[in-house]
Scaffold this active site. Structure first.
Site, PDB file in Angstrom:
ATOM      1  N   GLY A  17       3.782   0.468   2.439  1.00 60.92           N
ATOM      2  CA  GLY A  17       4.802  -0.395   1.915  1.00 60.92           C
ATOM      3  C   GLY A  17       5.412  -0.169   0.534  1.00 60.92           C
TER       4      GLY A  17
ATOM      5  NE  ARG B 137     -14.478  11.404   8.139  1.00 57.71           N
ATOM      6  CZ  ARG B 137     -13.514  11.071   7.377  1.00 57.71           C
ATOM      7  NH1 ARG B 137     -12.669   9.907   7.875  1.00 57.71           N
ATOM      8  NH2 ARG B 137     -13.357  11.346   6.144  1.00 57.71           N
TER       9      ARG B 137
ATOM     10  N   GLY C 252       0.909  -1.279   0.070  1.00 58.73           N
ATOM     11  CA  GLY C 252       0.008   0.157   0.037  1.00 58.73           C
ATOM     12  C   GLY C 252       0.834   1.010  -0.004  1.00 58.73           C
TER      13      GLY C 252
HETATM   14  C1  LIG Z   1     -13.026   3.608   1.087  1.00 56.15           C
HETATM   15  C2  LIG Z   1     -11.901   4.409   1.984  1.00 56.15           C
HETATM   16  C3  LIG Z   1     -11.570   5.695   1.446  1.00 56.15           C
HETATM   17  C4  LIG Z   1     -10.351   6.528   1.979  1.00 56.15           C
HETATM   18  N1  LIG Z   1     -10.243   7.598   1.804  1.00 56.15           N
HETATM   19  C5  LIG Z   1      -9.221   8.206   2.395  1.00 56.15           C
HETATM   20  C6  LIG Z   1      -8.748   9.539   2.147  1.00 56.15           C
HETATM   21  O1  LIG Z   1      -9.638  10.206   1.215  1.00 56.15           O
HETATM   22  N2  LIG Z   1      -7.845  10.017   2.512  1.00 56.15           N
HETATM   23  C7  LIG Z   1      -7.187   9.320   3.719  1.00 56.15           C
HETATM   24  O2  LIG Z   1      -5.928   9.964   4.154  1.00 56.15           O
HETATM   25  N3  LIG Z   1      -7.218   8.234   3.852  1.00 56.15           N
HETATM   26  C8  LIG Z   1      -8.452   7.676   3.280  1.00 56.15           C
HETATM   27  N4  LIG Z   1      -8.682   6.438   3.601  1.00 56.15           N
HETATM   28  C9  LIG Z   1      -7.868   5.570   4.415  1.00 56.15           C
HETATM   29  C10 LIG Z   1      -6.483   5.139   3.783  1.00 56.15           C
HETATM   30  O3  LIG Z   1      -6.654   4.675   2.585  1.00 56.15           O
HETATM   31  C11 LIG Z   1      -5.671   3.899   4.386  1.00 56.15           C
HETATM   32  O4  LIG Z   1      -5.682   4.141   5.667  1.00 56.15           O
HETATM   33  C12 LIG Z   1      -4.283   3.694   3.862  1.00 56.15           C
HETATM   34  O5  LIG Z   1      -4.381   3.776   2.477  1.00 56.15           O
HETATM   35  C13 LIG Z   1      -3.708   2.531   4.690  1.00 56.15           C
HETATM   36  O6  LIG Z   1      -2.429   2.287   3.532  1.00 56.15           O
HETATM   37  P1  LIG Z   1      -1.430   1.237   4.190  1.00 56.15           P
HETATM   38  O7  LIG Z   1      -0.253   1.404   2.953  1.00 56.15           O
HETATM   39  O8  LIG Z   1      -1.292   1.280   5.524  1.00 56.15           O
HETATM   40  O9  LIG Z   1      -2.220  -0.098   3.692  1.00 56.15           O
HETATM   41  P2  LIG Z   1      -3.163  -0.882   2.568  1.00 56.15           P
HETATM   42  O10 LIG Z   1      -3.131   0.185   1.463  1.00 56.15           O
HETATM   43  O11 LIG Z   1      -4.232  -1.318   3.184  1.00 56.15           O
HETATM   44  O12 LIG Z   1      -1.965  -1.887   2.272  1.00 56.15           O
HETATM   45  C14 LIG Z   1      -1.977  -3.287   2.836  1.00 56.15           C
HETATM   46  C15 LIG Z   1      -1.025  -3.802   2.093  1.00 56.15           C
HETATM   47  O13 LIG Z   1      -0.453  -5.074   2.791  1.00 56.15           O
HETATM   48  C16 LIG Z   1      -0.674  -6.329   2.166  1.00 56.15           C
HETATM   49  N5  LIG Z   1      -0.905  -7.455   3.171  1.00 56.15           N
HETATM   50  C17 LIG Z   1      -1.884  -7.398   4.035  1.00 56.15           C
HETATM   51  N6  LIG Z   1      -1.863  -8.351   4.798  1.00 56.15           N
HETATM   52  C18 LIG Z   1      -0.877  -9.001   4.328  1.00 56.15           C
HETATM   53  C19 LIG Z   1      -0.313 -10.393   4.782  1.00 56.15           C
HETATM   54  N7  LIG Z   1      -0.669 -11.071   5.558  1.00 56.15           N
HETATM   55  N8  LIG Z   1       0.762 -10.703   4.023  1.00 56.15           N
HETATM   56  C20 LIG Z   1       1.301 -10.230   2.789  1.00 56.15           C
HETATM   57  N9  LIG Z   1       0.872  -8.985   2.424  1.00 56.15           N
HETATM   58  C21 LIG Z   1      -0.305  -8.546   3.160  1.00 56.15           C
HETATM   59  C22 LIG Z   1      -1.854  -6.214   1.144  1.00 56.15           C
HETATM   60  O14 LIG Z   1      -1.710  -7.013   0.071  1.00 56.15           O
HETATM   61  C23 LIG Z   1      -1.514  -4.542   0.807  1.00 56.15           C
HETATM   62  O15 LIG Z   1      -0.478  -4.539  -0.136  1.00 56.15           O
HETATM   63  C24 LIG Z   1      -9.790   5.557   3.100  1.00 56.15           C
HETATM   64  C25 LIG Z   1      -9.893   4.387   3.626  1.00 56.15           C
HETATM   65  C26 LIG Z   1     -11.258   3.607   2.737  1.00 56.15           C
HETATM   66  C27 LIG Z   1     -11.604   2.266   3.201  1.00 56.15           C
END
Ligand SMILES: Cc1cc2nc3c(=O)[nH]c(=O)nc-3n(C[C@H](O)[C@H](O)[C@H](O)COP(=O)(O)OP(=O)(O)OC[C@H]3O[C@@H](n4cnc5c(N)ncnc54)[C@H](O)[C@@H]3O)c2cc1C
Ligand code: HEM
Ligand code: FES
Lengths: 259, 247, 641
Positions: C49, C334, C46
């Protein structure tokens, strides 16, 4: 010459090639059609035009054009068929259901069967060449132009070939149908292939391309159809009435044929 | 409502595959197409059979994970949406729906309706970016970008990489996918430095992945959930040709 | 309550605005020539990562990047719509690093770590620079400069956006950077892999066990450090706005190996989502919060009023937000909007087929502004709603209901983003760090990219340079042991051979979670949850049914393994919520409210992060704390009346 082996050339170049050659062939058809239509101006105009073609640049022009055309055909056929070949390889397992998505799609029987229409055109072209280019030109004899020059009476050849020959006219109709089909997709597609479209122009180019395709096919058909149907109007032995419109029409060509 | 399904089942890449008949009852019109398949799978699992393998993640049309060919059309006949966005409301009681995987040599089948689209990643690795190490950027507003250019870039950048363009193309060509990426960066000043190499390298990679060539059927644009224009393909061809001569 | 010794967050000395700068200088560096000798595992692609893996690759480390999906570009970050914050002050409206810091701490209801939040605000500007330089097509003004909007009730316009696809565009930027490193050979990509355990050698995280989701084989990978960027756990509620593959598995397995889990009960429930229609629903769709700018929220005054909304006269409607919060009306934050919606539905005044929905009515706005104006503002949202529900919002009021959206809780990390396991780092939504008890809109994307692009490249280097990890490979007995355990766990699940699907169990868990550990939580409800969840878990282990083979593509097995972890995490969330006897941010305890029924914080007893340490299966985990100190943003009460 038709290399069906995997081409070592990028897919984009291949498309450029199909497009450029395709468009060039279309340009050739346009020229060819204009030439053909001179027949309606009378035997002298038509024969003069034929004479002009064969004697322009001491006959070099027609040689170069023929070789060029042959080359373009070859390149067109090779690149287009190689596109078709890639298609078979890229989807080894076929869909059980096929459908048209509609909307922005331009997929149609015309676009899907370009190879079929293309090959039909090729066959037709061979027949067409046999009919005219390799016909016995001596047999139709010559015609005397206003300035006294004797020219081959191609007019007579054409009129005789179509007059009363329903089979041949039918063949031409079918062939022009395929040509139309080929170009209904082909013209706009070639413009897209050479990269000359934008989001806003695509719908128009597509329409213009289709209109052009119909115009070409209809244009080419005018000649055989009218000759066939209006027996009275087209007389193989017609003698031109010199001193009228023909002079005017021929003026630009005067140095070669009249002088 | 009730629908009859004909679903492509294939145990693995080399196993034979065929359409298998199923039917699902008590469908709520508000259910999504994938939820209808979930229901089918739950029935199958409960009766000790293997569920139909298919993929999805966001279920709101942005991740590009889902992708089925429904009655011969990638992402279904509605247009402008992904498979996960289709609602059952669109179908009539008693309809028969055929569901097939995205088929292309470059998208090898994994199981049932699941295919491998990693060819797209490999294409992207050849230039689907602006080479810019973290930490070396200048202030973001130093370089104004015309709004129209930014919008045009965004139009192209909307691609979700679902692969429907390949699935729908009678030639299984990836031209729209590559075209969109190549043209996105041509609109932006940041994309200029690598402009030629990007076009050359991405096209080369595309060719080596076993996609077909493009015949301009435009079926790709019609099924594209983000309605990306095939003018991007045209632009890619210009870029590529220019690069051939200027590189 | 006996307070446990506080965990050391390793916050650098000095004034808040210099902490990060000083820390960067004081950290040790890895010699450029040595970087390629260090291997780093990054789980998740994400925003957190992908940006981490790309940046580390750029520095020269040997990176292995893992994700569940078939491509890194599909990580859940792709779904974010609204935008990303930064303290650029391009609009000259009074924004600054300090104000962003201040707003974020306050928005988090004083349960976030000041030093972390300040660092986040500091690097926010670099994020925008970086993304623009990568070619992210942010919205622009006619003059060509970047466009901003005010988001989530912020008083300044500091949100950058790319149509409704900000998350996607940012992720494509990071993904591009990642793929560039893959091409350069510094990053090796492992897609369709699910991390099922972390391997600890000599007390340090030295590798992971993953399941290849195509072949079903277990694979082992060793490295000098492991970065967990695996996102949030909103899917514990079954229905949420998150993608269906979001899970807690990686974080949870690390928790069970000694990484402490902080504030699990801090979850954010988003007020404007399309309500659920029935049993078979798999996912809830978020509708932009901006709808509340023109829509009026109401329910019938009468219970179980099943008349059509247009047939209900004005005087029989209850515009409850407007009456209760005259100052903010429909635009309350919210958590408040969500809680009130739940409240009226619990009273039996909810609408729609399930009774769990409230109206969001645009009739007044359409009368006042005309249909065209409304269409220009919300046309595509209305179309989406129409498509999903079959109702036309121009004709009849929309129905909305809150849905779980984001989890502020996560693995506890120190200032360097390291968990309580040496060498195991957590980034993005997977950690607990920056949002306290409530996340402000557009700040999750900011945090994910801050962690990945601008924090971890420094702090990881410092760790490697200080610890100088000894070489290790997957032949080490610890790997064999971990693999055996994981393999046994899978076999155990497969061998249950019962009659219930993983989804059915997940739905049952979700129902309890949303009802009892959802928007408002009571001691009684939480205690019930703590009794009911183990019962479901028991049923899971007795009656689960997974068809197919382990050595194959097997979605049911994937789901079951994730549900197994949710069943434990859910319990911890309830326990955490029960122990936190105050209301703060998204955590609302009915016992802790002021005279007007609003959330009441208890700074005396709960100004800390609750940090849970695993004690063994079936043992109650230990609750440690991290004491929080507010030197700059002095805790005050939020009031929206
Ligand atoms: C509908 C929606 C709208 C949003 N809008 C906004 C916004 O407008 N502004 C804002 O700031 N935030 C927003 N958010 C929140 C934000 O998108 C997320 O909090 C953020 O993108 C999380 O990023 P991340 O990199 O931590 O995780 P993620 O993007 O969730 O990535 C997780 C990664 O980990 C991998 N993974 C997970 N478990 C495992 C495992 N066991 N083994 C191997 N790989 C694994 C997945 O494959 C993925 O690649 C929104 C969220 C949602 C749901
Ligand atoms: C007068 C003769 C012809 C004309 C004017 C003509 C014109 C065109 C044009 C304009 C195109 C579109 C090019 C593109 O999409 O880039 C085209 C495509 C094509 N032509 Fe022709 N063509 C002629 C003859 C032939 C012949 C003889 C064949 C042969 C076998 C042929 C086979 C094809 C095929 C297969 C395509 C499709 C290529 C693709 O799938 O992209 N054409 N033609
Ligand atoms: S599941 Fe994400 S686009 Fe369909």
């Amino acid at each position: 010459m038709i290399n069906l082996k995997e081409p070592q050339i990028s897919s984009v170049c291949k498309k450029m090639l199909t497009g450029i050659t395709g468009l060039s062939l279309v340009l050739f058809l346009v020229a060819h059609l204009i030439g053909n239509l001179t027949l309606f101006a009378g035997p002298d105009v038509f024969n003069a035009y034929a004479q002009f073609l064969h004697h322009f640049m001491h006959g070099m022009f027609i040689r170069i054009a023929e070789v060029g055309l042959l080359g373009f055909f070859a390149l067109h056929i090779w690149s287009a068929l190689s596109v078709q070949r890639s298609k078979k390889k890229a989807r080894p397992s076929r869909y059980e259901v096929n459908a048209y998505a509609g909307g922005a799609s331009k997929k149609s029987i015309h676009s899907l069967y370009m190879a079929v229409s293309g090959i039909t055109i090729l066959v037709f072209i061979i027949i067409h060449l046999i009919n005219f280019k390799y016909a016995d030109h001596e047999a139709v004899g010559t015609m005397t132009m206003e300035n006294g020059i004797e020219v081959t009476n191609v007019y007579k050849l054409v009129v005789l070939t179509f007059q009363g020959n329903f089979g041949l006219v039918l063949l031409y109709m079918v062939a022009m149908g395929f040509l139309c089909s080929h170009l209904l997709h082909g013209i706009w597609s070639a413009i897209q292939s050479v990269g000359l479209t934008r989001p806003s122009t695509i719908p128009y180019l597509n329409l213009v391309g289709m209109a052009f395709a119909v115009a070409l096919a209809v244009g080419f058909l005018l000649l055989p159809l009218l000759i066939f149907m209006m027996r009275g109007t087209f007389d193989p032995n017609a003698v031109p009435e010199y001193g009228t419109h023909a002079r005017l029409m021929l003026a630009p060509l005067a140095p070669w044929i009249l002088g | 409502m009730k629908v009859n399904l004909k679903i492509w089942r294939q145990a693995g890449p080399d196993a034979p595959g065929k359409l298998v008949d199923y039917s699902v009852e008590n469908i709520d019109p508000s259910q999504s197409f994938l939820e209808m398949l979930d229901t089918l799978n739950e029935q199958l699992v409960k009766s000790g059979q293997e569920p139909v393998a298919f993929e999805s993640d966001c279920r709101e049309g942005i991740c590009g994970n889902c992708g089925l060919v429904i009655n011969g059309i990638a992402h279904g006949s509605k247009g402008g949406c992904t498979t996960c966005e289709i609602r059952m409301r669109q179908y009539n009681d008693g309809d028969t729906i055929t569901v097939e995987p995205f088929r292309a040599k470059a998208f090898t089948l994994i199981k049932d309706l699941v295919v491998n689209r990693s060819a797209f990643d490999r294409i992207m690795s050849k230039g689907g970016y602006v080479a810019m190490n973290a930490g070396s950027a200048q202030d973001a507003n130093l370089q104004p970008i015309h709004q129209d250019a930014a919008e045009a870039a965004m139009d192209a950048a909307a691609c979700i990489g679902c692969g429907a363009c390949v699935a729908a193309c009678p030639n299984a060509s990836a031209s729209l996918f590559v075209g969109a990426k190549v043209s996105q960066y041509t609109w932006l000043p940041q994309g200029q430095v690598e402009r030629s190499t990007r076009a050359l390298k991405m096209v080369k990679q595309m060719d080596s992945e076993g996609f077909g060539d493009c015949s301009n059927h435009a079926e790709c644009e019609a099924v594209c959930p983000k309605e990306i224009s095939i003018a991007n393909i045209s632009r890619m061809r210009r870029e590529f040709t220019k690069a051939l001569f200027t590189r | 309550m006996i307070k446990k010794p506080t965990l050391d967050a390793k916050i650098p000395e000095g004034p808040i605005s210099e902490k990060w700068t000083n820390h960067k200088f004081n950290m040790k560096l890895v010699n450029p020539a040595n970087k390629r000798k260090h291997e780093v595992i990054v789980v998740g692609t994400g925003l957190a990562g992908a940006s981490a893996a790309a940046s580390l690759g750029e520095l020269g480390y040997k990176v292995k990047s893992f994700c569940i999906q078939d491509s890194p570009r599909r990580a859940h970050s792709v779904a974010a719509q609204g935008g990303i914050n930064a303290a650029k002050n391009y609009q000259n409206d009074g924004d600054s690093v300090y104000r962003l810091f201040y707003d974020t701490v306050k928005g988090g209801d004083f349960r976030a770590r000041e030093a972390n939040v300040h660092r986040l605000a500091e690097v926010s500007n670099s994020i925008i620079d970086q993304c623009v330089a990568q070619g992210v097509p942010f919205a622009r003004e006619y003059g060509g400069t970047l466009s901003n909007r005010s988001f989530g009730g912020a008083q300044v316009s500091r949100t950058f956006y790319a149509r409704g696809q900000t998350g996607q565009q940012l992720l494509l930027g990071a993904y591009g950077a990642l793929m560039r490193q893959v091409d350069a050979g510094t990053v090796e990509l492992f897609t369709r892999r699910e991390m099922l355990d972390v391997v600890i050698v000599d007390g340090k995280a030295r590798g992971i066990i993953v399941r290849n989701l195509v072949s079903g084989e277990l694979e082992e990978y060793a490295a000098d450090a492991v970065l967990l960027c695996t996102g949030g756990y909103s899917t514990v509620f079954y229905l949420s706005t998150n993608a269906v593959n979001c899970n807690a598995t990686a974080a949870w397995r690390c928790y069970k190996k000694g990484a402490h889990f902080a504030n699990p009960c801090f979850t954010q429930i988003h007020p404007t989502c399309i309500p659920r229609f029935g049993e078979t629903q798999s996912k809830l769709t978020l509708m932009s919060e901006s709808l509340r700018n023109d829509g009026r929220v109401w329910v019938p005054k009468k219970k179980k009023d099943d008349r059509k909304p247009i047939d209900i006269p004005e005087e029989e409607r209850d515009y409850y937000l407007e009456t209760k919060y005259p100052a903010f009306g429909n635009l309350v934050p919210r958590d408040i909007a969500s809680r009130n919606a739940e409240e009226v539905c619990v009273q039996g005044r909810g609408v729609g087929p399930t009774g769990y929905a409230v109206y969001l009515d645009f009739a007044d706005a359409i009368n006042r502004l005309g249909k065209d104006v409304i269409a220009a503002r919300y046309g595509n949202l209305f179309a989406m709603y129409h498509e999903i529900t079959g109702d036309d919002p121009y004709e009849t009021p929309m129905m909305i209901y809150p849905a779980p959206h984001y989890t502020m809780g996560g693995l506890w990390v120190d200032y360097n983003l390291m968990t309580t396991i040496d060498g195991l780092f957590a980034l993005g939504e997977a950690n607990f760090s920056d949002h306290g008890a409530n996340r402000l809109g557009a700040s999750a994307l900011m945090q994910g990219l801050a962690d990945g692009y601008f924090v971890i490249p420094y702090t990881l280097g410092n760790y490697l340079a200080t610890e100088k990890p000894a070489p290790v490979n997957t032949n080490a007995p610890e790997f064999t042991e971990a693999r055996k355990q994981v393999s046994q766990g899978i076999k155990d699940l497969m061998n249950i051979k019962g009659k219930t699907t993983a989804d059915e169990i997940h739905r049952q868990l979700g129902d309890i979670m949303i009802e009892k550990v959802g928007m408002s939580r009571s001691e009684e409800g939480l205690k019930e949850a703590l009794e009911e969840i183990p019962k479901i878990r028991k049923k899971f282990y007795e009656d689960l049914c997974i068809p197919g083979d382990t050595k194959d593509y097997n979605k049911e097995l994937e789901k079951a393994a994730r549900v197994a972890d949710f069943l434990e995490l859910g319990e911890l969330m309830a326990r955490d919520a029960l122990e936190r006897k105050e209301s703060c941010g998204g955590h609302y305890r009915v016992e802790s409210q002021d005279e007007e029924g609003e959330a009441k914080r208890d700074d005396e007893n709960f100004c800390h992060g609750a940090v849970w340490a695993f004690q063994g299966p079936d043992k109650v985990p230990e609750r440690l704390i991290e004491e929080l100190h507010y030197e700059h943003v002095i805790p005050s009460n939020r009031s929206y009346k």
